[in-house]
Design an enzyme around this catalytic site. Structure first.
Site, PDB file in Angstrom:
ATOM      1  N   ASP A   1       0.865  -1.169   0.000  1.00 34.81           N
ATOM      2  CA  ASP A   1       0.000   0.000   0.000  1.00 34.81           C
ATOM      3  C   ASP A   1       0.911   1.230   0.000  1.00 34.81           C
ATOM      4  O   ASP A   1       2.135   1.129   0.081  1.00 34.81           O
ATOM      5  CB  ASP A   1      -0.963  -0.021   1.195  1.00 34.81           C
ATOM      6  CG  ASP A   1      -2.197   0.856   0.932  1.00 34.81           C
ATOM      7  OD1 ASP A   1      -2.153   1.681  -0.010  1.00 34.81           O
ATOM      8  OD2 ASP A   1      -3.197   0.735   1.657  1.00 34.81           O
TER       9      ASP A   1
HETATM   10  C1  NOJ Z   1      -4.019   3.938   0.092  1.00 30.30           C
HETATM   11  C2  NOJ Z   1      -5.186   3.027   0.238  1.00 30.30           C
HETATM   12  O1  NOJ Z   1      -5.146   2.345   1.469  1.00 30.30           O
HETATM   13  C3  NOJ Z   1      -5.290   2.016  -0.884  1.00 30.30           C
HETATM   14  O2  NOJ Z   1      -6.474   1.296  -0.729  1.00 30.30           O
HETATM   15  C4  NOJ Z   1      -5.210   2.695  -2.206  1.00 30.30           C
HETATM   16  O3  NOJ Z   1      -5.389   1.785  -3.243  1.00 30.30           O
HETATM   17  C5  NOJ Z   1      -3.865   3.391  -2.299  1.00 30.30           C
HETATM   18  N1  NOJ Z   1      -3.770   4.393  -1.251  1.00 30.30           N
HETATM   19  C6  NOJ Z   1      -3.653   4.039  -3.655  1.00 30.30           C
HETATM   20  O4  NOJ Z   1      -4.461   5.129  -3.799  1.00 30.30           O
END
Ligand code: NOJ
Length: 750
Positions: A290
């Site tokens: 993430d």
């Molecule tokens: C953080 C989020 O937790 C995740 O779900 C998301 O896909 C990413 N950022 C990218 O935007």
């Protein structure tokens, strides 16, 4: 905005391309990957493991690293495998050209994006879709999202999210499929199928990403990004099953998560990523971190520095680094010093290249970059139809005591009150970065398309997303100056439609709440209007379950509409006027009070579950244990009668269940029959109830149908505390009915 000129042609072309482009034989693909791997330098291999954010949108804390100039340079050097937050064919093409034409080996990029519930045309938020229990419609909704996103250059979505949602304080419950692992697994598979289609190389399919692996939804106290500490039974039986289902369903990527899980950050978690996901489940796609979750291992107190981040993450199976800059900066030295074996790098790169091959990017890196397709398909009218259908199916009729609904189409004076009634933005919900603001059909617009006997008064402002970040009460939270007008209008009207709830950005990432009531002065407004006219239809619009005990007690009719996306107002009006009979069922328990949270139907039994005269039983002194509205609850404009339950054991782990359902009301309607079991005595205790099958079907008035369900090993077994799936002989209880608390009961012995 709506175009359909060449859509049929595109559909035909897509079908033709699906029919003709047989999947590449894996040995051909392997040969190509092998060939490429032999040509790649170590730096280029590490480059494939590097995912950079684009240049104008951020979906995480703005990193200190990563100047745009360096990113461009790295793209040209082949040190980038994928980009996120780049969309629109022109933008995508520009960067793809850099990678393909200027880097030494010309390996195309993946373009990832959070296509969570649509790209431009927005479907209901995923929690709402889950309330439909309609897997076909959910698949279709993801299909529409994939068609639009792929037309805008995107080939990879960061969805579905399947973090089990037990805690309504956590803002991201809006993004998941609710609290149940069985329903959640089915939804996960439907969404993966919708995004990926039957052929990933088709021009209108995109790679899906099962996230967040794992446990993220169990953040302590419902505060986003908080620590997760759960037992193995919960991990294996609640958290992991939807991921396993998605992997079995062919999901091509998995995203790990920000949280620490039982002491080990998910991004550096070997048990999760290598042992369970890749080894035990045989997942052959790739794992992406993430947003900077690698670096967060330093703050967690798990990694010493960025080099240590890269070492821990790569070795534990995190194949691609999103925005930590750790791999691109440190992996080479780690390989040189022997801290990361080259086989770890090779395995990760193969996985990433494989997905690129499967998408067909090596045949045509620009396949998603056709401006005509983009122009034709974005906001296409067929997509509007699909999201309208989904929106209608997603609503849950919580209460209809005095049968105020459906509204008569005869002339009657309808007062419409509440800021959300006239809001074209909040119904779009959270997680919709590419959408155009204020493009939803409002409730008011929907109602006005039926009748001109509608008068609207706002009554009170909505607490805006911005004000929810403040700790002091902002002006619009306390301003009651509009109450008088609303009360007067209500007093002069036959019926009052009050649209209350949360701002569209009051849920979603980073948007946890400690209170689950109607924000601002909405509760007071509701009570003031009730004094003038009790014929209130409360239309709730929110991204999470709310605790609204006063409304549940006093307001005769309550319709949960969540955030329904682009066609919100049309869908709501159709339900209010009875042109669509609501059929949704809650995928998440509604609490009476925030103090009960986390509250979920599939809990274990305490040793003292039963009420006694004395104080020594498991209860609260100031609130009942029961939910306000239970999991699986949802009414219809008709009624369904369940009878003739039969349960027959047909094998060592096989049970046949039959039940008759009759539409005992006056109108046609859809029902979701739900089958729950309890394994009464087990070597690891089992929940008091577990959903194990369901069927959605439609019946005309007076019509009956006998439903058949087969429970097999998969439904009758469970994971022990070592993660081994076992089936134990013994007595089971079974309940079949209309919700998790209402149904016919029986038992069987295996
Ligand atoms: C953080 C989020 O937790 C995740 O779900 C998301 O896909 C990413 N950022 C990218 O935007």
């Amino acid at each position: 905005m709506i175009r359909n000129s060449t859509f049929r042609l595109w559909t035909m072309l897509i079908l033709i391309s699906c029919a003709c482009s047989s999947p590449k034989p894996s040995n051909e693909m392997n040969a190509k990957i092998n060939d490429l791997m032999t040509q790649m330098t170590l730096e280029e291999k590490i480059g494939q493991m590097n995912l950079y954010n684009g240049f104008w949108e951020v979906t995480g804390p703005v990193p200190q690293e990563g100047a745009a100039a360096d990113k461009y340079q790295h793209l040209k050097q082949g040190y980038v495998g994928a980009m996120l937050n780049i969309h629109g064919v022109e933008n995508v093409r520009q960067l793809q050209e850099l990678a393909v034409n200027e880097s030494r080996l010309g390996i195309p990029l993946l373009f990832g994006y959070d296509v969570i519930h649509g790209y431009k045309t927005l479907a209901p938020i995923p929690l709402a879709e889950a309330a439909s229990w309609d897997l076909e419609a959910i698949q279709q909704s993801a299909r529409v999202a994939a068609i639009e996103a792929s037309a805008a250059g995107i080939n990879w979505t960061f969805a579905p999210m399947m973090d089990i949602s037990r805690d309504a304080r956590w803002g991201r419950v809006m993004e998941g499929g609710g609290e149940d692992p069985y329903l959640g697994s089915k939804i996960a598979v439907a969404r993966v199928r919708g995004f990926q289609g039957d052929d990933l190389s088709a021009v209108n399919t995109i790679a899906a990403c099962a996230k967040h692996f794992a446990g993220y939804g169990f953040a302590e106290a419902g505060r986003d990004y908080n620590t997760v500490d759960i037992g193995t039974s919960t991990l294996y039986n609640m958290v992991l099953p939807p991921f396993k289902a998605a992997v079995d369903g062919g999901v091509r990527t998995v995203m790990n998560s920000f949280n620490v899980l039982n002491g080990i950050p998910a991004t550096g978690n070997t048990l999760l990523q290598r042992d369970i996901l890749k080894r035990s489940w045989g997942f052959d796609g790739f794992v992406v971190s993430d947003w900077a979750s690698g670096n967060e291992m330093i703050t967690h107190g798990f990694a010493r520095d960025y080099s240590h981040v890269a070492e821990l993450a790569a070795n534990s199976g995190s194949d691609m680094d999103m925005e930590s800059y750790a791999y691109v900066k440190h992996l080479k030295a780690l390989v040189d010093s022997g801290k990361v074996d080259i086989s770890v790098i090779d395995d990760a790169v193969r996985r990433i290249l494989k997905v690129k091959f499967e998408l067909g990017l090596f045949d045509d890196p620009y396949k998603y970059c056709d401006p005509d397709r983009e122009k034709d398909l974005i906001y296409h009218e067929d997509h509007q139809k699909a999201v309208l259908d989904m929106a209608k199916k997603s609503m849950v009729l919580l209460k209809n005591e005095t049968k105020l609904l459906p509204l008569s189409k005869e002339q009657q004076k309808i007062a419409v009150i509440g800021a959300l009634a006239n809001d074209k933005n909040s119904p779009l919900g959270s997680w919709r970065i590419s959408s155009d603001d204020n493009t939803a059909v409002s409730v008011l617009e929907g109602l006005l398309s039926y009748t001109d006997q509608v008068t609207y008064i706002k009554g009170a402002e909505l607490v805006t997303a911005e004000t929810t970040f403040r700790h002091e009460a902002p002006i619009n939270e306390i301003d009651k100056s509009g109450f008088g007008e609303a009360v007067t209008l209500a007093g002069k009207s036959d019926v009052v439609v009050m649209v209350l709830g949360e701002h569209g950005f009051q849920s979603g990432e980073g948007r946890s709440r400690t209170r689950l009531d109607l924000p601002g002065v909405q509760q007071e407004l509701l009570e003031a209007v009730y004094e003038a006219n009790q014929n209130i239809i409360l239309v709730l619009m929110n991204g999470r379950p709310l605790a609204i005990p006063w409304a549940a007690e006093n307001i005769p009719t309550i319709l949960e509409t969540w955030q329904l996306g682009s066609q919100s107002g049309n869908a709501i009006a159709q339900v209010l006027f009875g042109d669509y009979n609501p059929s949704g069922k809650l995928p998440m328990t509604f609490p009476r009070s925030v103090g009960q949270v986390p509250i979920f139907y599939n809990h274990f039994s305490t040793g003292r579950p039963d009420a006694t005269e004395m104080v020594f039983w498991s209860h609260y002194m100031d609130e009942s244990n029961s939910p306000l509205y239970p999991f699986g609850h949802g009414l219809s404009y008709t009624t369904f009668n369940y009878s003739d339950l039969t349960v027959e054991v047909t094998g060592s782990a096989e049970v046949d269940v039959q039940v008759a359902v009759t539409n005992s009301g006056q109108v046609a309607g859809e029902e979701v029959a739900q089958v729950y079991i309890r394994d009464v005595v087990a070597s690891v205790v089992r929940p008091v109830k577990e959903l194990k099958a369901f069927k959605k079907f439609s019946l005309d008035p007076g019509q009956s149908q006998t439903l058949e369900f087969k429970l097999t090993e998969k439904e009758l077994g469970y994971y022990d505390n070592e993660g081994k799936f076992i089936i134990e002989p013994g007595k089971f209880e079974i309940m079949v009915g209309t919700s998790s608390v209402e149904g016919l009961t029986g038992e069987f012995v295996l």
